[in-house]
Write an enzyme that holds these catalytic residues in place. Sequence first.
Site, mmCIF file in Angstrom:
data_model
loop_
_atom_site.group_PDB
_atom_site.id
_atom_site.type_symbol
_atom_site.label_atom_id
_atom_site.label_comp_id
_atom_site.label_asym_id
_atom_site.label_seq_id
_atom_site.Cartn_x
_atom_site.Cartn_y
_atom_site.Cartn_z
ATOM 1 C CB VAL A 279 -27.712 7.659 -44.251
ATOM 2 C CG1 VAL A 279 -28.438 6.891 -43.181
ATOM 3 C CG2 VAL A 279 -28.291 9.035 -44.416
ATOM 4 C CG ASP A 326 -4.568 -2.497 2.396
ATOM 5 O OD1 ASP A 326 -3.396 -2.280 2.086
ATOM 6 O OD2 ASP A 326 -5.423 -1.626 2.592
ATOM 7 C CG ASP A 612 -7.689 0.723 4.981
ATOM 8 O OD1 ASP A 612 -6.574 1.271 4.934
ATOM 9 O OD2 ASP A 612 -7.893 -0.348 5.577
ATOM 10 C CG ASP A 616 -3.888 3.761 2.262
ATOM 11 O OD1 ASP A 616 -2.648 3.724 2.346
ATOM 12 O OD2 ASP A 616 -4.639 3.002 2.885
HETATM 13 P P1 ATP Z 1 -2.962 -3.848 6.354
HETATM 14 O O1 ATP Z 1 -2.026 -2.811 5.832
HETATM 15 O O2 ATP Z 1 -2.881 -5.147 5.666
HETATM 16 O O3 ATP Z 1 -4.352 -3.387 6.564
HETATM 17 P P2 ATP Z 1 -2.402 -3.609 9.121
HETATM 18 O O4 ATP Z 1 -3.789 -3.310 9.529
HETATM 19 O O5 ATP Z 1 -1.647 -4.576 9.968
HETATM 20 O O6 ATP Z 1 -2.317 -4.237 7.729
HETATM 21 P P3 ATP Z 1 -1.566 -1.065 9.993
HETATM 22 O O7 ATP Z 1 -2.941 -0.703 10.402
HETATM 23 O O8 ATP Z 1 -0.689 -0.058 9.375
HETATM 24 O O9 ATP Z 1 -1.594 -2.265 9.009
HETATM 25 O O10 ATP Z 1 -0.861 -1.669 11.291
HETATM 26 C C1 ATP Z 1 0.507 -1.900 11.339
HETATM 27 C C2 ATP Z 1 0.911 -2.437 12.698
HETATM 28 O O11 ATP Z 1 0.602 -1.459 13.686
HETATM 29 C C3 ATP Z 1 0.150 -3.690 13.120
HETATM 30 O O12 ATP Z 1 0.803 -4.841 12.701
HETATM 31 C C4 ATP Z 1 0.141 -3.570 14.623
HETATM 32 O O13 ATP Z 1 1.300 -4.094 15.175
HETATM 33 C C5 ATP Z 1 0.109 -2.082 14.853
HETATM 34 N N1 ATP Z 1 -1.251 -1.607 15.113
HETATM 35 C C6 ATP Z 1 -2.335 -1.758 14.343
HETATM 36 N N2 ATP Z 1 -3.413 -1.168 14.895
HETATM 37 C C7 ATP Z 1 -2.994 -0.613 16.048
HETATM 38 C C8 ATP Z 1 -3.621 0.170 17.066
HETATM 39 N N3 ATP Z 1 -4.900 0.487 17.020
HETATM 40 N N4 ATP Z 1 -2.881 0.562 18.089
HETATM 41 C C9 ATP Z 1 -1.566 0.267 18.164
HETATM 42 N N5 ATP Z 1 -0.917 -0.453 17.242
HETATM 43 C C10 ATP Z 1 -1.612 -0.889 16.197
#
Ligand code: ATP
Length: 877
Positions: A279, A326, A612, A616
Site C-alpha cells: 500500500v 499571423d 485562420d 491553414d
Molecule cells: P496575415 O497572414 O497576417 O493574416 P494577410 O491578411 O495580409 O496577413 P492574406 O489574407 O493572405 O494575408 O492577404 C494577402 C494579401 O492579399 C494582402 O496583403 C492584400 O494585398 C490581399 N488581400 C487581402 N484580402 C483581400 C481581399 N478581400 N480581396 C483582395 N485582396 C485581398
Amino acid sequence: MWFNKSTEAVLEEFKVNLTTGLSENEVLQRREKHGLNELTSKKPKTLFSIFLSQLNNIMIYILIGAALISGFIGEISDAVIIGIVILINAIVGVIQESKAEKALDALKKLSTPKSLVKRDGESKEIPSQEVVSGDLVIIDAGRYIPCDLRLIETANLQIEESALTGESVPSDKQANLIIEAEDTPLGDQKNMAFMSTLATYGRGVGIAVATGMDTQIGKIATMLEESTDEQTPLQKKIEELGKILGFAAIGICALMFLIGVLQDRDLYEMFLIALSLAVAAIPEGLPAIVTIVLAMGVQRLIKEHAIVRKLPAVETLGSVSVICSDKTGTLTQNKMTVTHFFANDEQEEITSIDLNKEAHRLLLENLVLCNDSTYSETAKTGDPTEIALLEAGKRFDLSNDLLQKTYPRVHEIPFDSDRKLMTTVHNYNNQFIVFTKGALDSLLKISTDAYINGETVTLTEELKNKIIEASNKMSDDALRVLGAAYKSLAADPSKEGRIIEENLTFIGLVGMIDPPRLEVKDSIALCKKAGIKTVMITGDHKNTAFAIANELGISNNIEEVISGSELDKLTQDQLNDKIEGLSVFARVSPEHKVTIVKAIRSRGNIVSMTGDGVNDAPSLKAADIGVAMGITGTDVAKGAADIVLTDDNFSTIVSAIKEGRNIFNNIKKSIIFLLSCNLGEVVALFLAILLGWASPLRPIHILWVNLVTDTLPALSLGVDSGDPTVMDKKPRDPKATLFAEGAGLRLILNGALIGFLTLTAFVIGNNLYPDSLMHAQTMAFVVLSISQLFHSLNMRHPDKSIFQLGVFTNKNLVYSILLGILLQVIVITVPSLASVFKVYPLTIRDWAFVLLLSVMPLVINEIIKAIRRNKISGKTV
Ligand code: ATP
C-alpha cells in the site's frame, strides 16, 4: 425530394422570404417544434458503468486482494476499512468523471461551429445548433455546412463531402440545377449541401431543409464522437510509473517476506507488513490528481481566452520555444481604415477623393463592388479589409447596396490567399466590367495598361516602377496596400469561357492602417525574456510586415525578413540552415507555413503556429501547438487546432504559455510531493523490518495517510498560485523527466527524512510505553501524517522560502494542512474511530514530541534552501 424542386417551390414550402429570411419569432416557433439542430450523441454512460470503470485499476485490485485476505484471516476491521476506502475512492472517481464530462460539454459548446444566417433582413452569425428549417444560410469557404440545405445561390461553390460520401475531392455545386432522377445519389445532388460537409471554395446561399437527426448524416447516424479522452504525455508517464511502482511493491514484498522468514518471524505478522508495504509503495491518488489539475488548468485557460481542444497541449505549451504568428488581427487590431490612395499618378490622403475625377470614382467603385462584406451603421460582416473599403466608399456616398443594384454582379472569382486577388464581373451601363482588387505584385502581373487622367496608357516599366514606389512608400509607413484594376468588355466574358484575370488596366492603390494591438509589444518583450522567439508570418507586403515587426520589437533588421518568392527558391535543407536568422515571413501562402514549421522544428524547437484560413489546417497540424483564431478563424482551422483563441489575440498565446508552464510546475510539485510521502512510508517500514522491529505502521494507517491526509495538500499544490518569475526562465526541455533539476534528489532526501522521523517517533513511543505497541504505532502514524502535511509547504518552490512566497498565498494549502491535522486528531481521540484505526489517545507530552518531529521537514528544508540561495547569490555577485 428537395433536389428536384425549383428554388421558388422550396422557398414557398418553407414560407420564407428571400430578401429578409425568417423572422426571429418564426425561428422560435420552429425551434420549439423541431428542437435544436444537433445530432443526438451516443447514450451517456450510466453512473453504474462509470462506477465499475473506477474499480478497473491495478492498484484497486491489490487493495481488493488485501481486503479479502484480511477478512479471511480474521482482521475484519481492516477488511472493512479497506472496503470503505475502495468505495470512497470509486465515488470520488465518479464525481470527478461526471464533472470532467460537464466541463468537456461546456468546452464543446464554446468551440461549436457558427453559421451565418439571414434573419429579419440582416446577416447574423449564430451557433450552428440554432439553425432552424427555413433559415437562409450563407456559406463561405472554410465553414462547415450546419444542416441539409437546398442551394439557392452559388458562386464557384465547392464542397468537400467526405464525411458523408467518402469522396475527398470537393464537388462543384450549382444552385440553378433541377435534378429529375429521384434516385440521384447524394454525391451527385449538385444543388444540395449536407450537414457536416465543408465548403472549401467560393460562396453560396441555401435554405435549411432538414436539421438535426432529420439530416442525411443524422439518418445514417455515423457521426463519430470526437475522441476527447486523449491522454497527455505526463498522464502516460504516470500510468507507466504506476505500473513500475506496482511491480516494485511486489518485489519489495517478496524481499520482505524473505527477510522475515530469515528472521524467523510470525507469518501472519509478515503478511500484515507486506500488505502495508504494498500500500505504501503505490501512490493511489496520483492519476486522479493529475487529471484534476489538468482539467482545472483547462478551466483557467478558458478565463485567459484560450480553449484547449486537445489535452496534451496544456503540457506542450510550457515547452514552446518559437511562436509563429499571423500579423493581421493577431498582432494587429484588424480594425482597418483607409487613409491614403494613389491614382492619376498622385498619392493623397483619402479625404482628397474627388468623385468628379474618373479615376477616383473608378477606384472607389471597384473597391466597393468587388467586395463580399456588408457595412451599415449597425452591422458589419465579413473581412475587415473589405469592410474598411466599404467604409471608405460610404464616406463618399457610394454604398455597396446601391451600387450592386445599379451594376449587378454576373460573375466572380473569389479571393484566395494564394492568388491574393479577387475579381467580380458586373453589368455596367450596357457593358460588362471586370473589377479586380488585390496585392499589387499579383495585380501588376496581369495588368497591361494604366488609367491616368481619363486616358488609358500602356503600363511601361517606368510607370510600373512609379506605382511600386508609391506602394513602398505606403508600406514603409506600415500601411496595408491594395491595388485595383479593371477592364470593360462588350460581352459577358465568363460565358465565352475566357480568362478573366488578364490584360487589365491598373486604376490605383489604397493604403489602410491596422494599428498593432497595444498589449502585444509587452507580450513580445516577455517572450524574449522567457527564451521564446516570436516570428511573424503574413500574406502582406515585405515593407508593411517589417514596419510593423519593427514597431513591435520582433525584428529591427531587414535582413531577417524573407518573402514567399524568395522562400520558393530555397530547398527545405537550405531553409533549415537559414531559419535561425529569420523572423519575418512576408507575402507567404498557407503552403509556405508548413515548410517554415518544418524548418523551425528541425532546429529542435517546439513551435506554436497560428492560423485562420481554409488552407491553414496542414500547418496547424504540423506545428507542436496549432492555434486557431476563434473569431475570424474558419471551422477547418479550428478543427485542426490544439487551441482556439476566443479573442484572436497574440498576447493570449503568451498568457497560455505562462499558464502552461505554471500548470506543469504545479503538477510536478504534486507528483514529487506524493512520491516523497510514499517513499517515507516505504523507508519507515523497510528499515524497521531490517532492524528486526515490529511494524511501526498498520496498513490502515498508510491507507488513511495516502488517501485522506495527503490528497488535499497534493491538490492544493496542483492549483498553486503561479510563480511570478516563471517567464524569467528558458522553456522546459520536453525530453527532461519529472525528476530533472534536482527534483529527484529532493524526493529521495525528503522521503528518507519522513521515514526516519516516523521511525524516531516509533522508537520514542516504544521507550515511553514499552508494553504498548499500539501506542508507539500511534505516534509513528501521527508523525507520518503531520510531517507530510508540513512537508507540503516545502514543495511550493525549490529555492524560495515559504516566508518569501507568503504562507497564505496558497490558502487552499493552509486549509488542507489544518483540516489534515484536525482529522488526525479526530481519528485519534474519538473512541469509536480510534478502535477501528487501532490507535491510542496521546498525552500532551506525546503530542509535544510528535509535533516537534513533524515540523522538522519544514525546518530542515528551509535551512537547506537558505544555504542554496546564499550559494546562488554568491555565484552571481
Ligand atoms: P496575415 O497572414 O497576417 O493574416 P494577410 O491578411 O495580409 O496577413 P492574406 O489574407 O493572405 O494575408 O492577404 C494577402 C494579401 O492579399 C494582402 O496583403 C492584400 O494585398 C490581399 N488581400 C487581402 N484580402 C483581400 C481581399 N478581400 N480581396 C483582395 N485582396 C485581398
